[in-house]
Design a protein around this motif. Structure first.
Motif, PDB file in Angstrom:
ATOM      1  N   LEU A 170      22.649 -44.525 -33.646  1.00 63.20           N
ATOM      2  CA  LEU A 170      21.908 -43.283 -33.860  1.00 63.20           C
ATOM      3  C   LEU A 170      21.151 -43.310 -35.179  1.00 63.20           C
ATOM      4  CD1 LEU A 170      21.583 -40.722 -32.191  1.00 63.20           C
ATOM      5  CD2 LEU A 170      23.393 -39.676 -33.533  1.00 63.20           C
ATOM      6  N   TRP A 171      21.659 -44.102 -36.142  1.00 62.37           N
ATOM      7  CA  TRP A 171      21.025 -44.181 -37.455  1.00 62.37           C
ATOM      8  C   TRP A 171      20.047 -45.347 -37.550  1.00 62.37           C
ATOM      9  CZ3 TRP A 171      22.219 -41.654 -42.382  1.00 62.37           C
ATOM     10  CH2 TRP A 171      22.991 -40.498 -42.223  1.00 62.37           C
ATOM     11  N   ILE A 212      17.606 -46.994 -21.552  1.00 59.65           N
ATOM     12  CA  ILE A 212      18.184 -46.285 -22.700  1.00 59.65           C
ATOM     13  C   ILE A 212      18.032 -47.112 -23.973  1.00 59.65           C
ATOM     14  CG2 ILE A 212      20.352 -45.421 -23.679  1.00 59.65           C
ATOM     15  CD1 ILE A 212      21.218 -44.713 -20.840  1.00 59.65           C
ATOM     16  N   ALA A 213      18.278 -48.431 -23.854  1.00 61.95           N
ATOM     17  CA  ALA A 213      18.150 -49.298 -25.028  1.00 61.95           C
ATOM     18  C   ALA A 213      16.706 -49.338 -25.520  1.00 61.95           C
ATOM     19  CB  ALA A 213      18.655 -50.694 -24.694  1.00 61.95           C
ATOM     20  N   ASP A 214      15.756 -49.406 -24.571  1.00 63.77           N
ATOM     21  CA  ASP A 214      14.341 -49.461 -24.958  1.00 63.77           C
ATOM     22  C   ASP A 214      13.880 -48.143 -25.585  1.00 63.77           C
ATOM     23  OD1 ASP A 214      14.187 -52.020 -24.002  1.00 63.77           O
ATOM     24  OD2 ASP A 214      13.386 -51.453 -22.043  1.00 63.77           O
ATOM     25  N   ALA A 215      14.384 -47.032 -25.045  1.00 57.23           N
ATOM     26  CA  ALA A 215      13.974 -45.730 -25.582  1.00 57.23           C
ATOM     27  C   ALA A 215      14.482 -45.538 -27.003  1.00 57.23           C
ATOM     28  CB  ALA A 215      14.495 -44.611 -24.674  1.00 57.23           C
ATOM     29  N   LEU A 246      15.343 -40.918 -26.873  1.00 59.60           N
ATOM     30  CA  LEU A 246      16.347 -40.006 -26.333  1.00 59.60           C
ATOM     31  C   LEU A 246      16.282 -38.637 -26.999  1.00 59.60           C
ATOM     32  CD1 LEU A 246      19.501 -42.240 -25.760  1.00 59.60           C
ATOM     33  CD2 LEU A 246      17.817 -41.428 -24.119  1.00 59.60           C
ATOM     34  N   THR A 247      15.888 -38.605 -28.279  1.00 59.36           N
ATOM     35  CA  THR A 247      15.726 -37.313 -28.950  1.00 59.36           C
ATOM     36  C   THR A 247      14.574 -36.529 -28.316  1.00 59.36           C
ATOM     37  OG1 THR A 247      16.576 -38.185 -31.036  1.00 59.36           O
ATOM     38  CG2 THR A 247      15.249 -36.183 -31.150  1.00 59.36           C
ATOM     39  N   ALA A 249      13.535 -36.831 -25.247  1.00 58.29           N
ATOM     40  CA  ALA A 249      14.008 -36.393 -23.927  1.00 58.29           C
ATOM     41  C   ALA A 249      14.941 -35.192 -24.065  1.00 58.29           C
ATOM     42  CB  ALA A 249      14.728 -37.547 -23.226  1.00 58.29           C
ATOM     43  N   THR A 250      15.778 -35.201 -25.107  1.00 59.91           N
ATOM     44  CA  THR A 250      16.697 -34.077 -25.328  1.00 59.91           C
ATOM     45  C   THR A 250      15.931 -32.797 -25.640  1.00 59.91           C
ATOM     46  OG1 THR A 250      18.374 -35.601 -26.185  1.00 59.91           O
ATOM     47  CG2 THR A 250      18.662 -33.276 -26.700  1.00 59.91           C
ATOM     48  N   VAL A 251      14.908 -32.914 -26.486  1.00 58.76           N
ATOM     49  CA  VAL A 251      14.091 -31.740 -26.816  1.00 58.76           C
ATOM     50  C   VAL A 251      13.416 -31.186 -25.561  1.00 58.76           C
ATOM     51  CG1 VAL A 251      12.045 -30.955 -28.074  1.00 58.76           C
ATOM     52  CG2 VAL A 251      13.720 -32.421 -29.212  1.00 58.76           C
ATOM     53  N   ALA A 252      12.918 -32.090 -24.707  1.00 55.32           N
ATOM     54  CA  ALA A 252      12.277 -31.643 -23.465  1.00 55.32           C
ATOM     55  C   ALA A 252      13.278 -30.885 -22.593  1.00 55.32           C
ATOM     56  CB  ALA A 252      11.711 -32.841 -22.708  1.00 55.32           C
ATOM     57  N   LEU A 253      14.517 -31.380 -22.538  1.00 58.50           N
ATOM     58  CA  LEU A 253      15.549 -30.707 -21.742  1.00 58.50           C
ATOM     59  C   LEU A 253      15.894 -29.337 -22.330  1.00 58.50           C
ATOM     60  CD1 LEU A 253      17.281 -31.106 -19.252  1.00 58.50           C
ATOM     61  CD2 LEU A 253      18.984 -32.276 -20.661  1.00 58.50           C
ATOM     62  N   VAL A 254      15.909 -29.249 -23.659  1.00 57.88           N
ATOM     63  CA  VAL A 254      16.151 -27.954 -24.319  1.00 57.88           C
ATOM     64  C   VAL A 254      15.080 -26.942 -23.924  1.00 57.88           C
ATOM     65  CG1 VAL A 254      16.155 -26.774 -26.555  1.00 57.88           C
ATOM     66  CG2 VAL A 254      17.427 -28.899 -26.274  1.00 57.88           C
ATOM     67  N   VAL A 255      13.822 -27.389 -23.943  1.00 59.58           N
ATOM     68  CA  VAL A 255      12.711 -26.486 -23.598  1.00 59.58           C
ATOM     69  C   VAL A 255      12.832 -26.021 -22.144  1.00 59.58           C
ATOM     70  CG1 VAL A 255      10.213 -26.360 -23.293  1.00 59.58           C
ATOM     71  CG2 VAL A 255      11.162 -27.484 -25.321  1.00 59.58           C
TER      72      VAL A 255
END
Length: 233
Positions: free
Chosen positions: A132-133, A201-204, A209-210, A212-218
Motif C-alpha cells: 500500500l505504501w 490487481i497487481a497492474d493497477a 485500486l484507490t 476504483a474505491t473512490v468510484a465505488l464510494v460515489v
C-alpha cells in the motif's frame, strides 16, 4: 451551506460515534498487535523476519458501523430540527470525509513512525503495509481515506434501506449482494480467470485500486440519496 455545516456539527454532538470509539478501536487493535509481535519475537523467531498484521483493518471496518449510526441515531433528530434530507445527506458525508481524513493522517503518521523506528524496534508493522505504501505516504493516505469512506457509505446505504423499507428488505438486499459476490467468484473460478484477476490487481497497484474505491464510494453514496429522500425518521 451553513445548514449543511450545522448538520456536520450536529453529528459531532455525540462524539462517541465519530471520535472516541473509532480512536479506541484503533489504539486497542494497535496494542493487541504489538503485544502479539512481542510474544512472537520473544519466542525465538529470527530477527530478519518482518511481522505484518491485519489489525489496521479494525477501525476501517468500524466505519461501516459509524455510517449506520450516523443515520439511525441522528436522522430522526435532524428532521425534528426541520433540516432537509439533502442538507442532512451533504452534512453527514462532509463529517464522514473529515473524520476519514483524520484517520488517514493517523495511519500515515503511524507508518512514518514505524519506518523511523524499524517497526517499533522489532520489525513489526501495523500501519506501513509495503504494497500500500509502494507509491509513497501521500498515496497511502489517500488509499486509507478512500477505504474508510467506502466502509462508511456501505453502513450509511444499508441504514437508508432499513429506514425506508425495514429490516426484511435490508436482509434481502444483503443476501442478494452476497449471492452476487459468490456467483462472481464461481464464474471467475469456472473460467479459470483468477490469474487474470490477480494480474489486473497487481497492474493497477494501490493508485488504481484507490481510484476504483473512490468510484465505488460515489456510486453507493449516489444510490443511497434517492432512498434517503423517501425514508421516514
Amino acid at each position: 451551506m451553513n445548514r449543511t455545516l450545522n448538520v456536520a456539527r450536529m453529528q459531532l454532538v455525540n462524539k462517541q460515534t465519530f471520535v472516541w470509539v473509532p480512536a479506541l478501536v484503533l489504539l486497542g487493535a494497535l496494542a493487541v498487535t504489538l503485544a502479539a509481535y512481542a510474544v512472537l519475537r520473544s519466542s525465538g523467531i529470527a530477527d530478519d523476519t518482518p511481522f505484518y498484521g491485519g489489525g489496521a483493518q479494525a477501525p476501517l471496518w468500524y466505519f461501516a458501523v459509524v455510517g449506520a449510526q450516523a443515520l439511525t441515531l441522528t436522522f430522526p433528530f435532524s428532521q425534528a430540527m426541520s433540516v432537509s434530507r439533502r442538507e442532512f445527506f451533504a452534512g453527514t458525508l462532509l463529517i464522514a470525509l473529515a473524520t476519514s481524513a483524520a484517520l488517514a493522517l493517523a495511519f500515515v503518521a503511524g507508518g512514518l513512525l514505524e519506518e523511523a523506528t524499524g517497526g517499533w524496534g522489532m520489525d513489526g508493522y501495523f500501519f506501513k503495509l509495503e504494497w500500500l505504501w509502494a507509491a509513497g505516504p501521500v498515496f497511502a493516505g489517500l488509499s486509507y481515506l478512500a477505504l474508510s469512506m467506502l466502509f462508511f457509505v456501505i453502513g450509511f446505504a444499508g441504514a437508508t434501506v432499513y429506514k425506508r423499507f425495514g429490516a426484511l428488505a435490508l436482509t434481502v438486499v444483503v443476501l442478494g449482494v452476497l449471492a452476487l459476490l459468490v456467483g462472481a467468484l464461481w464464474l471467475i473460478g469456472a473460467a479459470d480467470g483468477w490469474q487474470t484477476v490477480f494480474g489486473w490487481i497487481a497492474d493497477a497497484g494501490p493508485i488504481g485500486l484507490t481510484v476504483a474505491t473512490v468510484a465505488l464510494v460515489v456510486v453507493l453514496a449516489g444510490a443511497s440519496f434517492p432512498v434517503l429522500r423517501r425514508a421516514t425518521p
